[in-house]
Write an enzyme that holds these catalytic residues in place. Structure first.
Site, PDB file in Angstrom:
ATOM      1  N   ASN A   1      -4.349 -25.542  10.333  1.00  0.00           N
ATOM      2  CA  ASN A   1      -3.530 -26.544  11.023  1.00  0.00           C
ATOM      3  C   ASN A   1      -3.421 -26.221  12.507  1.00  0.00           C
ATOM      4  OD1 ASN A   1      -1.917 -24.345  10.067  1.00  0.00           O
ATOM      5  ND2 ASN A   1      -0.041 -25.538  10.282  1.00  0.00           N
TER       6      ASN A   1
ATOM      7  N   GLU B   1      -1.315 -27.371  15.788  1.00  0.00           N
ATOM      8  CA  GLU B   1      -0.128 -28.116  16.213  1.00  0.00           C
ATOM      9  C   GLU B   1      -0.184 -28.442  17.703  1.00  0.00           C
ATOM     10  OE1 GLU B   1       3.281 -25.962  14.689  1.00  0.00           O
ATOM     11  OE2 GLU B   1       2.790 -26.598  12.639  1.00  0.00           O
TER      12      GLU B   1
ATOM     13  N   CYS C   1      -3.292 -31.346  10.230  1.00  0.00           N
ATOM     14  CA  CYS C   1      -3.259 -30.435   9.087  1.00  0.00           C
ATOM     15  C   CYS C   1      -4.611 -29.737   8.890  1.00  0.00           C
ATOM     16  CB  CYS C   1      -2.946 -31.207   7.810  1.00  0.00           C
ATOM     17  SG  CYS C   1      -1.290 -31.887   7.708  1.00  0.00           S
TER      18      CYS C   1
ATOM     19  N   GLU D   1      -6.320 -29.333   6.114  1.00  0.00           N
ATOM     20  CA  GLU D   1      -7.249 -30.039   5.224  1.00  0.00           C
ATOM     21  C   GLU D   1      -8.038 -31.091   5.989  1.00  0.00           C
ATOM     22  OE1 GLU D   1      -4.039 -29.432   4.833  1.00  0.00           O
ATOM     23  OE2 GLU D   1      -3.465 -29.248   2.727  1.00  0.00           O
TER      24      GLU D   1
ATOM     25  N   CYS E   1      -0.522 -32.616   1.853  1.00  0.00           N
ATOM     26  CA  CYS E   1       0.457 -33.677   2.137  1.00  0.00           C
ATOM     27  C   CYS E   1      -0.159 -35.047   1.848  1.00  0.00           C
ATOM     28  CB  CYS E   1       0.937 -33.591   3.586  1.00  0.00           C
ATOM     29  SG  CYS E   1      -0.263 -34.191   4.789  1.00  0.00           S
TER      30      CYS E   1
ATOM     31  N   CYS F   1      -3.066 -36.118   4.080  1.00  0.00           N
ATOM     32  CA  CYS F   1      -4.307 -35.404   3.750  1.00  0.00           C
ATOM     33  C   CYS F   1      -4.903 -35.921   2.451  1.00  0.00           C
ATOM     34  CB  CYS F   1      -4.063 -33.902   3.662  1.00  0.00           C
ATOM     35  SG  CYS F   1      -3.822 -33.157   5.291  1.00  0.00           S
TER      36      CYS F   1
HETATM   37  N1  THU Z   1       0.353 -28.872   7.061  1.00  0.00           N
HETATM   38  C1  THU Z   1      -0.967 -28.748   6.698  1.00  0.00           C
HETATM   39  O1  THU Z   1      -1.781 -28.175   7.434  1.00  0.00           O
HETATM   40  N2  THU Z   1      -1.354 -29.291   5.528  1.00  0.00           N
HETATM   41  C2  THU Z   1      -0.531 -29.956   4.666  1.00  0.00           C
HETATM   42  O2  THU Z   1      -1.000 -30.530   3.696  1.00  0.00           O
HETATM   43  C3  THU Z   1       0.904 -29.935   4.893  1.00  0.00           C
HETATM   44  C4  THU Z   1       1.339 -29.532   6.242  1.00  0.00           C
HETATM   45  C5  THU Z   1       0.775 -28.336   8.343  1.00  0.00           C
HETATM   46  C6  THU Z   1       1.175 -29.376   9.342  1.00  0.00           C
HETATM   47  C7  THU Z   1       2.100 -28.600  10.243  1.00  0.00           C
HETATM   48  O3  THU Z   1       1.316 -27.904  11.205  1.00  0.00           O
HETATM   49  C8  THU Z   1       2.735 -27.568   9.315  1.00  0.00           C
HETATM   50  O4  THU Z   1       1.903 -27.514   8.164  1.00  0.00           O
HETATM   51  C9  THU Z   1       4.154 -27.908   8.886  1.00  0.00           C
HETATM   52  O5  THU Z   1       4.229 -29.186   8.373  1.00  0.00           O
END
Ligand code: THU
Length: 160
Positions: free
Chosen positions: A62, A64, A73, A75, A112, A115
């Site tokens: 991920n 940010e 994210c 994925e 999530c 994704c």
């Molecule tokens: N995140 C992911 O990388 N994948 C997911 O399926 C759920 C959330 C990341 C997004 C963000 O950077 C952090 O987790 C908190 O939500």
């Protein structure tokens, strides 16, 4: 009126040691990718590793952003990279590991909703299921035989 029941069947492994060797290897790549997460805002790092049918393993973490919604994210970072570099390859398997930098995450962390929608696009495009394995940092690993299992009533190109 009639009721419709929707069921998903998942497999649960007690820990990494129970996984078949190739999946344990793929999960290890996801762990490595997670180390490269850029997540200073949530302190929640996620790593994903994909196995393609051309033998390549693609990883993502991920990423940010100070403008929060601009982050992505793990994925989707991985699957969009796979789609852009190997547009004709099929995604066979995806391993995901996730956890907070502030506490130990022992529960399996599923992809999530956004994704799931993104992965569904590739599953539909390639007309073959993508196996998904997800976990926290330690503990149980959940397997889904396909993304469709995690996203019933999918919205896809068939309605456009
Ligand atoms: N995140 C992911 O990388 N994948 C997911 O399926 C759920 C959330 C990341 C997004 C963000 O950077 C952090 O987790 C908190 O939500």
């Amino acid at each position: 009126m009639k009721e419709v029941k929707i069921e998903s069947v998942l497999q649960v492994y007690d820990n990494l040691d129970e996984l078949p060797n190739d999946i344990a290897e793929l999960m290890k790549k996801a762990f490595d990718a997670r180390q490269k997460s850029y997540s200073p805002y949530s302190n929640f790092s996620v790593g994903a590793a994909l196995l393609l049918n051309n033998g390549k393993i693609i990883t993502g973490s991920n990423q940010e952003n100070a403008s929060y919604p601009s982050g992505l994210c793990a994925e989707r970072t991985a699957i969009y990279y796979a789609g852009s570099q190997y547009p004709d390859a099929k995604v066979l398997k995806m391993a995901i590991t996730a956890g907070s930098k502030l506490k130990t995450t022992v529960t399996p962390i599923p992809p999530c909703g956004a994704c799931r929608q993104a992965i569904a696009e590739y599953e539909v495009k390639q007309n073959a299921p993508i196996e998904i394995y997800f976990m926290g940092e330690t503990g149980r690993v959940v397997k889904s035989d396909s993304l469709a299992n995690l996203l019933p009533l999918v919205f896809d190109k068939s309605v456009l």
